[in-house]
Every structure is written in structure tokens, then in C-alpha cells.
Design an enzyme around this catalytic site. Sequence first.
Site, PDB file in Angstrom:
ATOM      1  N   CYS A 127     -15.236   2.557 -13.339  1.00 21.23           N
ATOM      2  CA  CYS A 127     -15.003   3.503 -13.198  1.00 21.23           C
ATOM      3  C   CYS A 127     -13.911   4.789 -13.397  1.00 21.23           C
ATOM      4  O   CYS A 127     -13.399   5.392 -12.355  1.00 21.23           O
ATOM      5  CB  CYS A 127     -16.202   4.139 -11.654  1.00 21.23           C
ATOM      6  N   GLU A 161       0.634  -0.977   0.336  1.00 20.04           N
ATOM      7  CA  GLU A 161       0.046   0.293   0.432  1.00 20.04           C
ATOM      8  C   GLU A 161       0.325   1.213  -0.264  1.00 20.04           C
ATOM      9  O   GLU A 161       0.623   1.903  -1.320  1.00 20.04           O
ATOM     10  CB  GLU A 161      -1.788   0.369   1.396  1.00 20.04           C
ATOM     11  N   CYS A 216     -20.476  -1.484 -15.867  1.00 20.57           N
ATOM     12  CA  CYS A 216     -20.922  -1.476 -14.286  1.00 20.57           C
ATOM     13  C   CYS A 216     -22.066  -1.843 -13.632  1.00 20.57           C
ATOM     14  O   CYS A 216     -23.121  -1.908 -13.702  1.00 20.57           O
ATOM     15  CB  CYS A 216     -20.806   0.121 -14.169  1.00 20.57           C
TER      16      CYS A 216
END
Length: 462
Positions: free
Chosen positions: A203, A47, A213
Site C-alpha cells: 500500500c 526505531e 493486497c
Amino acid sequence: MDCSILHAGPSAVGSVSPCSSHFTFFPLQAAAEPDADRRGYAVWVSEIMLQQTQVATVIDYYTRWMQKWPTLQALAQASLEEVNELWAGLGYYSRGKRLQEAARKVVSELAGRMPRRAEELQKLLPGVGRYTAGAIASISYGQATGVVDGNVIRVLCRLRCIGADSSSPAVIDRLWDMANVLVDRSRPGDFNQALMELGATVCVPKSPLCGECPVKQHCQAWRRVEKEQAFASQKLFGKAPPVTDVEDCGVGDCPLCPPATEPWDSSLGVTNFPRKAAKKPPRAMRTATCVLERRGCHGAPEYLIVQRPSSGLLAGLWEFPSVPLAQDLQEEKEREELADHLQAWMGQPVAAKGLQFIGEVIHIFSHIHQTYVVYSLHLDGDVTLDPALSPSRWVTEHEFHASAVSTAMKKVLKAHEKQCRKESRPVKGSKRKREAKAPGAGSPCPGTQLSLRAFLRAPTAP
């Protein structure tokens, strides 16, 4: 805008596979680790590396990092120099430094045990913010807490037609509230990865794949597009009912609605959202940099590099001797300032005219537009460097690239080498005879630059 009800539930978002691209490669790999502390550490490293950095760039760095330091304990024992060397080229170098500082804190103060909850991770570990803490806690330890990164901001702003500045505290707080309500309590890590994946692959900022989507039926931005299309179709047949403005929540001065000065743009569709305040232009900086070169014991060129201060931009990294310049200086003055800087290093006068101009190298940092004005100088003998100044050392080209140097400095060396090749190339059509030079005389780029000894030598009588 109805921002009190969240129709898009966990099951809808969870239909996105968190395995559909490389975006979540690292957390998924780490989630398979049976040891809880090693699992949290692996997700943590991934991360931190993925912040402001593309996945394709991170893959190799992550793999090498985990091979070199597979545990918190291993990282805690490493030197900052080793960390900087592996991190070199990844950018945002303070991330690696803070990661190591936090690892040492876990080992020395927390008995090697990673905090398990987002609140503790953010409070106890340097460099761990709200997003990173939420990602570690949900993916590694199953805490039902949401995450909000750039991808999630985009998804939620479109779902709820949030048109206020998406970087404002009011909007960010509301997005965190939404993420914490939405998160699947039984599979928080998978849900958060799926939500981020939705923003990364479907998106997307431009040309989103709305037709694919899984939550478009809940998306108010998409609903607005459909209503406008229906209105345009009915208008062809003389039927034009008014289009309800789904952005308007009916509350004056709503902190989440678009400002009146920035109305809906039909040509943009769902990409009207999210909206951000205009970025401040990067600060322009100029720095004079000198590639100091000498011949090593085996004849190969060696370069002098010096270490930057332990704090600030590019902290602890190595670079060619450099000095900041004021804007709009004349070239002659730039040379003089660099010559004075080099004189402080070498303890002997340096003639500004002896510095060979190589060119300008541009490097863009997140907030700085940096221009390096590059010069070179070949040293024809030993030079005693002042030990009271920053650490310095001579390195070969191979050692330079293996050192903790920034991408900008690699650009500088590349520019120097390109100039040398250009000037050593024979000029087509030249009738000038090439004369052999005595060993040790001249510069590494023949005929282009005086050595330090040469231009300091007293002129001889004609």
C-alpha cells in the site's frame, strides 16, 4: 464512511509477512535477544534511527552503533562527542543526543531497567513519542498496543476512506483508536510490523499493488474504484445505475470525510487517500563559511573546525567558521561580514578581498533551505585563536571526516577540494611559462589566493 466498524481484522493483516523486506530487519533482529532490557534497547535504537531515514541508510549505522554500545550501560558511559561522531551523516542529530540522555536516565534513575509499557516509555524517556513507545512495548514486551506511523496512516486512511487532513489531531486520534482495536492480542509485535510492512511494500504512496493486497476486500477506497469500473462498463451497454458515494457517512461536517472542495478524483483511484495539508515552504537561509587551511607538520593540509552550540540546529557538531547572512546582501558585504567574523577568531585584521570565493553549496534540512556561501583562506603561519570563543581545533582531511561533522560541511570541503584541483590543472594551449615558487610561498591552489601573511604584509616600494 462507516468509521465505527473495522472489518479488517488481525488475521487479514497478519497474513503479511513481517520478514518480506528490510523494513523490519532491525526489530526482528532485536526481538531474538533473550534479555528483556537489551531487547528493548535494540528495538529502541532501531526505531529512533528509522525515523525520517531510509532503511538502506540506517543498516550500517545501526550495526556500528550496536557493536560500539551493545547495552544501555555502554551508551550511558559514552560522551556526546562520540555519539555525534557515529551519528554524523544520519541527519536529525538531536535524535542521537536524546537517545543518550534517555539511556543515562534509565541507568541512573531506573536502575538500568527499561520501562515495559508504552505509557511509561513515553512518559519517562526523552525523545520517545507515542509511536516509538508503542513499537518498543509491542515488539519487545508483548503489550497489545497499536502503532501509527506514516505507513499505517496510509493503510488505514485507504481502508476507511478517511479524506480529511491526515495530520490533523482529529484524524490522528481516530487512527490510534483504530490501530489499538485492530492489534492482535496474541502477537502484537508481529501484527504491528506486518501492518507497517503492508504500507511499506504493498500500500505504497504511488502505484500501490492493490491486486496483491491481503485486505483489499475490506478496503473502501478499493471498493470505490471497483464500483466506478463497473459503472463505466455498464455505461457502454446503456445501463448506468448511480454510484453510491462510499465516502459519505451521512453526517454533516464529519471531521474524517473529504472536504467538499476536494472531491474524489477518479484518475487517482485509491491514492486519493491519505490527504495532507499543503506543506509550508522551507525557510531560506544563507551562511558565509570559510575553509581556513594551513600546512601541517608533514606538509599535508589541515583545516580549522569549530564546535556549534550545545542546543539548536546541528547542536554540538563541528563546522568550518561560519556566520549567518541577511538575505539579498551584496557579495562585497558578505565578504566583509565573514572577514569580521574571522578577525574575532584570529585577533588580527583580515582583508575581505583576500577571501577566495569557492561557490555556493545548497543543503536541504527538513524545514530550512540552506545556502552556504563558501570562501577559503590559506594561513601561512601560526595563528593564536581566542580560547574564549567556541572550542576549535585543526584537523587533517582524515580527521575531519572522522569527526562529528554534518553532511553539509562535507559538501563544503568537497567543493573546496574540487576548486583546488580545477585551479591547479594546467590550462590547455597556455603559452605562459610556469615559474617555480619558493618553499612556503603561495596558496594550496597555486596562483589563486594570497595567504593571510601575504595580504596583511605592508606593500613594498616599486
